[in-house]
Design a protein around this motif. Structure first.
Motif, mmCIF file in Angstrom:
data_model
loop_
_atom_site.group_PDB
_atom_site.id
_atom_site.type_symbol
_atom_site.label_atom_id
_atom_site.label_comp_id
_atom_site.label_asym_id
_atom_site.label_seq_id
_atom_site.Cartn_x
_atom_site.Cartn_y
_atom_site.Cartn_z
ATOM 1 N N GLU A 2 16.263 14.343 -5.714
ATOM 2 C CA GLU A 2 16.387 15.603 -4.983
ATOM 3 C C GLU A 2 16.480 15.347 -3.486
ATOM 4 N N GLU A 3 17.372 16.089 -2.848
ATOM 5 C CA GLU A 3 17.540 15.932 -1.405
ATOM 6 C C GLU A 3 16.366 16.561 -0.670
ATOM 7 N N GLN A 6 15.993 20.599 5.059
ATOM 8 C CA GLN A 6 16.542 20.338 6.394
ATOM 9 C C GLN A 6 15.465 19.899 7.381
ATOM 10 N N LEU A 7 14.288 20.569 7.330
ATOM 11 C CA LEU A 7 13.209 20.214 8.254
ATOM 12 C C LEU A 7 12.676 18.814 7.945
ATOM 13 N N LYS A 8 12.494 18.532 6.649
ATOM 14 C CA LYS A 8 12.026 17.205 6.252
ATOM 15 C C LYS A 8 13.052 16.139 6.620
ATOM 16 N N SER A 322 14.294 4.674 6.829
ATOM 17 C CA SER A 322 14.825 5.936 6.314
ATOM 18 C C SER A 322 14.747 5.989 4.792
ATOM 19 N N ASP A 323 15.137 4.903 4.124
ATOM 20 C CA ASP A 323 15.054 4.863 2.653
ATOM 21 C C ASP A 323 13.615 4.986 2.179
ATOM 22 N N SER A 327 12.086 8.193 0.076
ATOM 23 C CA SER A 327 11.458 8.049 -1.240
ATOM 24 C C SER A 327 10.105 8.732 -1.280
ATOM 25 N N ILE A 328 9.399 8.748 -0.107
ATOM 26 C CA ILE A 328 8.112 9.429 -0.038
ATOM 27 C C ILE A 328 8.309 10.944 -0.075
ATOM 28 N N PHE A 329 9.268 11.437 0.736
ATOM 29 C CA PHE A 329 9.508 12.871 0.818
ATOM 30 C C PHE A 329 9.982 13.440 -0.528
ATOM 31 N N THR A 330 10.867 12.725 -1.191
ATOM 32 C CA THR A 330 11.443 13.248 -2.419
ATOM 33 C C THR A 330 10.516 13.128 -3.615
#
Length: 332
Positions: A2-3, A6-8, A322-323, A327-330
């Motif tokens: 999942e993407e 926008q804020l994240k 970034s990767d 991975s943490i955010f998603t």
């Protein structure tokens, strides 16, 4: 996968950019200090230039190895990280803004926030996006760039013991506008520099992917769409070198405007007097007239040596950070 929203996504790009910029700046600080010492020295920076021009007054720095030994002898190892605090305060918001704006522009143009989709953008859109992102980042972090130049150029004995004293003296002698001295040539420089750096980086990435794909047809284990850390390093190396070679004269002019009228110990040679240059074109003309073509390329050797690993470290650190953050955010 999942993407991120926008804020994240903006937070992810800004954080990754800040970390990448901080690592790159700290690693390459010694080369940056040597480059700045050359750029603000009005006397020739090479022994052959002194002989050719038959000058009686000697130069403080006459070559990269001589400058390295001189700085180490007079200032010790910490001398190579002089001005690193304002440099970090400059480069971290700079790269944070730059990568966040760059990703936003590429998302707008491509219609997708996925980084993988941005590689298919046409080269001229990559160049334009990089140039606009560079301008936004420059305006947002410029006072720290100016303070970094002043502290890195002063040598021993120090004129300004710390960033605070330098800031107060600039405000006292030049006013608030003094914190943005040299902004115009900087923006003129950053448009081709950032455009070349990011546009060339994307171009080299596409070439590497095409090369990987050509190999994957014969080697089934090769994944053409993913680049190794070594390939990312080489792409960043080439991008940083190309951009620096083209834009270096404008960087010299920027440094002259930044230290214009400020105190400088006599042993470092003549100083740039207040209002020595009327504008960008006048500065280019005067430097060319009094110092020759060599004057516009003072510091080009340490600058190029620094630009290559700086670009490589920045891009590799950004890609991996970034990767990791994505991975943490998603996963949350």
């Amino acid at each position: 996968m999942e993407e991120p929203g926008q804020l994240k996504r903006a937070l992810l790009d800004a954080t990754a950019g800040a970390i990448a910029g901080g690592i790159s700046r700290t690693v390459t600080s010694p080369l940056d200090v040597i480059k700045i010492r050359f750029q603000v020295q009005l006397e020739p920076t090479a022994s052959w230039a002194l002989i050719r021009r038959d000058l009686s007054r000697s130069s403080k720095y006459t070559g990269m190895f001589q400058a390295t030994k001189e700085i180490f002898r007079e200032e010790g190892l910490p001398g190579f990280w002089r001005g690193n605090v304002p440099a970090l305060l400059m480069v971290m918001p700079y790269t944070a803004i730059q990568f966040a704006v760059l990703h936003k522009l590429k998302t707008f143009v491509s219609g997708s926030s996925k980084t993988a989709d941005h590689i298919n953008l046409s080269p001229y859109l990559s160049y334009i996006s990089g140039a606009l992102a560079g301008c936004a980042a420059t305006v947002g972090s410029y006072p720290f760039d100016l303070l970094r130049t002043i502290l890195a150029s002063q040598g021993e004995p120090k004129i300004y013991p710390n960033m605070r004293s330098a800031t107060f003296d600039i405000l006292r002698t030049r006013g608030f506008r003094g914190l943005y001295a040299g902004l115009s040539p900087t923006l003129v420089e950053i448009i081709p520099y950032a455009g070349l750096q990011f546009g060339t980086y994307d171009t080299f990435k596409r070439w590497c992917m095409a090369w990987n794909n050509s190999r994957s047809s014969s080697i089934s284990s090769t994944t053409g769409d993913s680049l190794s850390s070594f390939q990312l390093f080489i792409c960043g190396l080439a991008a940083g070198t190309c951009a620096k070679l083209v834009c270096h004269p404008l960087d010299v002019v920027k440094k002259r405007f930044q230290i214009e009228g400020l105190q400088r110990h006599p042993k470092y040679g003549a100083r740039v007097e207040q209002r020595a240059y009327r504008n960008l074109f006048d500065a280019l003309h005067r430097i060319l007239k009094s110092e020759g073509w060599h004057g516009l390329y003072k510091g080009i050797v340490p600058s190029t040596i620094k630009a290559a690993p700086a670009g490589a470290v920045t891009f590799v650190a950004y890609e991996f950070t970034s990767d990791w953050l994505e991975s943490i955010f998603t996963s949350t």
